[in-house]
Design a protein around this motif. Structure first.
Motif, PDB file in Angstrom:
ATOM      1  N   LYS A  61      31.511  -3.908  27.266  1.00  0.00           N
ATOM      2  CA  LYS A  61      30.161  -4.479  27.434  1.00  0.00           C
ATOM      3  C   LYS A  61      29.315  -3.543  28.290  1.00  0.00           C
ATOM      4  O   LYS A  61      29.844  -2.824  29.138  1.00  0.00           O
ATOM      5  N   ARG A 106      31.744 -23.070  16.296  1.00  0.00           N
ATOM      6  CA  ARG A 106      32.153 -23.641  17.577  1.00  0.00           C
ATOM      7  C   ARG A 106      30.910 -23.989  18.407  1.00  0.00           C
ATOM      8  O   ARG A 106      29.791 -23.628  18.017  1.00  0.00           O
ATOM      9  N   ARG A 153      37.432  -8.566  25.958  1.00  0.00           N
ATOM     10  CA  ARG A 153      38.278  -7.831  25.003  1.00  0.00           C
ATOM     11  C   ARG A 153      37.584  -6.543  24.579  1.00  0.00           C
ATOM     12  O   ARG A 153      38.184  -5.477  24.534  1.00  0.00           O
ATOM     13  N   THR A 154      36.284  -6.662  24.292  1.00  0.00           N
ATOM     14  CA  THR A 154      35.527  -5.487  23.855  1.00  0.00           C
ATOM     15  C   THR A 154      34.608  -5.026  24.988  1.00  0.00           C
ATOM     16  O   THR A 154      34.220  -5.831  25.845  1.00  0.00           O
ATOM     17  N   ASN A 188      30.275 -16.285  26.467  1.00  0.00           N
ATOM     18  CA  ASN A 188      29.113 -17.162  26.655  1.00  0.00           C
ATOM     19  C   ASN A 188      29.183 -17.912  27.988  1.00  0.00           C
ATOM     20  O   ASN A 188      28.225 -17.913  28.763  1.00  0.00           O
ATOM     21  N   LEU A 189      30.328 -18.547  28.268  1.00  0.00           N
ATOM     22  CA  LEU A 189      30.453 -19.327  29.505  1.00  0.00           C
ATOM     23  C   LEU A 189      30.556 -18.405  30.716  1.00  0.00           C
ATOM     24  O   LEU A 189      29.981 -18.676  31.772  1.00  0.00           O
ATOM     25  N   TYR A 244      34.535 -12.677  29.767  1.00  0.00           N
ATOM     26  CA  TYR A 244      33.103 -12.536  30.037  1.00  0.00           C
ATOM     27  C   TYR A 244      32.320 -12.801  28.751  1.00  0.00           C
ATOM     28  O   TYR A 244      31.669 -11.927  28.185  1.00  0.00           O
ATOM     29  N   ALA A 300      39.776 -22.624  33.986  1.00  0.00           N
ATOM     30  CA  ALA A 300      39.183 -23.692  33.168  1.00  0.00           C
ATOM     31  C   ALA A 300      39.191 -23.288  31.703  1.00  0.00           C
ATOM     32  O   ALA A 300      38.510 -23.902  30.887  1.00  0.00           O
ATOM     33  N   TYR A 331      39.148 -16.747  18.083  1.00  0.00           N
ATOM     34  CA  TYR A 331      38.175 -17.444  18.939  1.00  0.00           C
ATOM     35  C   TYR A 331      36.773 -17.175  18.457  1.00  0.00           C
ATOM     36  O   TYR A 331      36.549 -16.327  17.608  1.00  0.00           O
ATOM     37  N   ASP A 337      41.969 -26.776  35.832  1.00  0.00           N
ATOM     38  CA  ASP A 337      41.369 -27.858  35.044  1.00  0.00           C
ATOM     39  C   ASP A 337      42.171 -28.115  33.771  1.00  0.00           C
ATOM     40  O   ASP A 337      41.995 -29.133  33.119  1.00  0.00           O
TER      41      ASP A 337
HETATM   42  P1  NAP Z   1      33.409 -16.820  24.136  1.00  0.00           P
HETATM   43  O1  NAP Z   1      31.926 -16.760  24.230  1.00  0.00           O
HETATM   44  O2  NAP Z   1      34.067 -16.507  22.842  1.00  0.00           O
HETATM   45  O3  NAP Z   1      33.982 -15.856  25.278  1.00  0.00           O
HETATM   46  C1  NAP Z   1      35.334 -15.551  25.358  1.00  0.00           C
HETATM   47  C2  NAP Z   1      35.493 -14.327  26.230  1.00  0.00           C
HETATM   48  O4  NAP Z   1      36.888 -14.024  26.348  1.00  0.00           O
HETATM   49  C3  NAP Z   1      34.819 -13.079  25.612  1.00  0.00           C
HETATM   50  O5  NAP Z   1      34.252 -12.277  26.615  1.00  0.00           O
HETATM   51  C4  NAP Z   1      36.005 -12.361  24.976  1.00  0.00           C
HETATM   52  O6  NAP Z   1      35.836 -10.958  24.843  1.00  0.00           O
HETATM   53  C5  NAP Z   1      37.091 -12.667  25.983  1.00  0.00           C
HETATM   54  N1  NAP Z   1      38.407 -12.474  25.389  1.00  0.00           N
HETATM   55  C6  NAP Z   1      38.946 -13.070  24.302  1.00  0.00           C
HETATM   56  N2  NAP Z   1      40.172 -12.579  24.036  1.00  0.00           N
HETATM   57  C7  NAP Z   1      40.401 -11.635  24.984  1.00  0.00           C
HETATM   58  C8  NAP Z   1      41.461 -10.741  25.243  1.00  0.00           C
HETATM   59  N3  NAP Z   1      42.565 -10.705  24.464  1.00  0.00           N
HETATM   60  N4  NAP Z   1      41.357  -9.897  26.280  1.00  0.00           N
HETATM   61  C9  NAP Z   1      40.256  -9.886  27.063  1.00  0.00           C
HETATM   62  N5  NAP Z   1      39.187 -10.709  26.883  1.00  0.00           N
HETATM   63  C10 NAP Z   1      39.277 -11.563  25.846  1.00  0.00           C
HETATM   64  O7  NAP Z   1      33.930 -18.263  24.560  1.00  0.00           O
HETATM   65  P2  NAP Z   1      33.243 -19.287  25.573  1.00  0.00           P
HETATM   66  O8  NAP Z   1      32.247 -20.110  24.868  1.00  0.00           O
HETATM   67  O9  NAP Z   1      32.827 -18.548  26.774  1.00  0.00           O
HETATM   68  O10 NAP Z   1      34.492 -20.255  25.897  1.00  0.00           O
HETATM   69  C11 NAP Z   1      35.653 -19.735  26.509  1.00  0.00           C
HETATM   70  C12 NAP Z   1      36.746 -20.775  26.551  1.00  0.00           C
HETATM   71  O11 NAP Z   1      36.458 -21.754  27.541  1.00  0.00           O
HETATM   72  C13 NAP Z   1      36.958 -21.615  25.294  1.00  0.00           C
HETATM   73  O12 NAP Z   1      37.666 -20.898  24.305  1.00  0.00           O
HETATM   74  C14 NAP Z   1      37.749 -22.785  25.829  1.00  0.00           C
HETATM   75  O13 NAP Z   1      39.130 -22.520  25.774  1.00  0.00           O
HETATM   76  C15 NAP Z   1      37.312 -22.871  27.287  1.00  0.00           C
HETATM   77  N6  NAP Z   1      36.575 -24.117  27.568  1.00  0.00           N
HETATM   78  C16 NAP Z   1      37.124 -25.011  28.436  1.00  0.00           C
HETATM   79  C17 NAP Z   1      36.438 -26.176  28.736  1.00  0.00           C
HETATM   80  C18 NAP Z   1      36.969 -27.157  29.756  1.00  0.00           C
HETATM   81  O14 NAP Z   1      36.435 -28.264  29.873  1.00  0.00           O
HETATM   82  N7  NAP Z   1      37.989 -26.807  30.514  1.00  0.00           N
HETATM   83  C19 NAP Z   1      35.197 -26.427  28.153  1.00  0.00           C
HETATM   84  C20 NAP Z   1      34.667 -25.490  27.287  1.00  0.00           C
HETATM   85  C21 NAP Z   1      35.362 -24.328  26.995  1.00  0.00           C
HETATM   86  P3  NAP Z   1      34.663 -10.343  23.914  1.00  0.00           P
HETATM   87  O15 NAP Z   1      33.377 -10.596  24.677  1.00  0.00           O
HETATM   88  O16 NAP Z   1      35.011  -8.922  23.844  1.00  0.00           O
HETATM   89  O17 NAP Z   1      34.720 -11.071  22.611  1.00  0.00           O
END
Ligand code: NAP
Ligand code: GLV
Length: 319
Positions: free
Chosen positions: A172, A90, A169-170, A148-149, A146, A232, A319, A258
């Protein structure tokens, strides 16, 4: 000379021509083919996709990896097909992360500085300063997701003086941010958050999380009056009827959305005209081919040299 193999490009909702040009520029030694014409070609070893049609990745005997052109990968799993058992990469890229943090900071500041109120006053030619203006340091931003974004948005919001907390989810460990994890941590996180910025991925575990029971746990009052939601992440995270009800009941003071359950948001949706709803058309962080394609191609080259792929999706977690 194109001799390194073929890349299948299958992007719906983006202009495939722009992505094809960027791939051909970054990978002159690979051939780029558009689905579905050559979708069973044994020379195709990588696929670059966004909302690929069902089955389009099924007939590729030598596929080595799938690249999503976005950070989210729910679009891949949503196509209703069993994805081939190859790694999924991704987007984790500064360009996209910066864009998302711009959006998060923009919406947080808009609510802090009463953007919706002053836009409404301007439309009515009303000159009235709302003196109940809290400082950033009096406002707690809860980053739901919490990752990458979320971490980057947190860093930038902290620089502006906000207190920031995070939920994942996990568990930190983070020096600058108090963190909460899992279902058990959600109530404590919501009890402190004046503004919730949702940057979660859409998975079976997160679908519909922004619902009445979530809003019922939000901090009832705070420096901004009622709590504010900014989403978002993905539209499937939210129950729009529950958002509208929570706005009416003043459980939510305002929302910025968004992303939507159905995109484009249908013209008849009451969200369009609600005075406390700010809408953007899934534009928080657009994928820009010039920024995202070169690192994708670098990863293909590295993988062909036997190196490990980065930014892999955990299929089980979704994810
Ligand atoms: P990421 O790095 O995988 O971060 C996802 C976060 O969500 C992690 O902290 C993860 O926990 C947490 N999470 C996942 N499942 C969970 C659950 N069941 N309970 C609690 N926390 C949970 O993803 P990212 O790169 O930040 O991107 C996040 C999302 O932004 C993308 O999946 C996409 O849907 C959205 N996005 C939207 C746009 C837009 O233009 N609107 C653009 C880009 C992305 P862990 O840290 O424990 O794994
Ligand atoms: C956009 O929505 C992304 O997931 O990158």
């Amino acid at each position: 000379m194109a001799d390194k193999g073929k890349i299948l490009l299958s992007v719906t909702g983006f202009d495939p021509g722009i992505w094809k040009d960027a791939l051909e520029k970054a990978a002159p030694d690979r051939t780029v083919v558009l689905e579905p014409a050559e979708a069973s070609d044994p020379e195709i070893d990588y696929a670059v996709v966004w909302k690929q049609p069902p089955g389009v990745l099924d007939g590729l005997p030598n596929l080595k990896a799938i690249f999503s052109i976005g950070a989210g990968v729910d679009h891949l799993f949503a196509a209703g097909n069993d994805l081939p058992d190859v790694p999924i990469v991704r987007v984790v890229a500064e360009d996209l992360t910066d864009r998302m943090s711009e959006y998060s900071v923009w919406q947080v500041l808009d609510h802090l500085r009463k953007g919706p109120l002053y836009r409404d006053q301007q439309a009515r030619r009303v000159w009235h300063e709302d003196l109940m203006q809290p400082a950033a340091s009096e406002v707690t931003i809860g980053i739901l997701g919490y990752g990458n974004l979320g971490r980057d948005a947190a860093k930038k919001l902290i620089m502006l003086g906000f207190k920031v907390i995070g939920w994942s989810r996990t568990e930190k460990q983070d020096e600058a941010v108090e963190t909460f994890a899992g279902e058990d941590g959600l109530a404590g996180f919501l009890a402190q958050s004046d503004i919730v910025v949702c940057l979660l991925p859409l998975t079976p575990a997160t679908r519909g999380i922004l619902s009445a029971s979530f809003f019922a746990k939000m901090k009832p009052r705070g420096p901004l009056g009622a709590p504010i939601l900014i989403n978002a992440g993905r539209g499937g995270l939210q129950v729009e009827a529950d958002i509208l009800a929570a706005l009416e009941e003043k459980r939510l003071g305002a929302v910025s959305l968004d992303v939507f359950q159905t995109e484009p948001l249908p013209p008849e949706s009451p969200l369009w005209t609600h005075p406390r709803v700010t809408i953007t058309p899934h534009a928080a962080a657009t994928s820009m081919p010039h920024a995202l394609v070169p690192p994708m191609v670098d990863q293909m080259d590295a993988h062909d040299r036997g190196e490990k792929l980065k930014n892999l999706v955990d299929r089980e977690a979704g994810y």
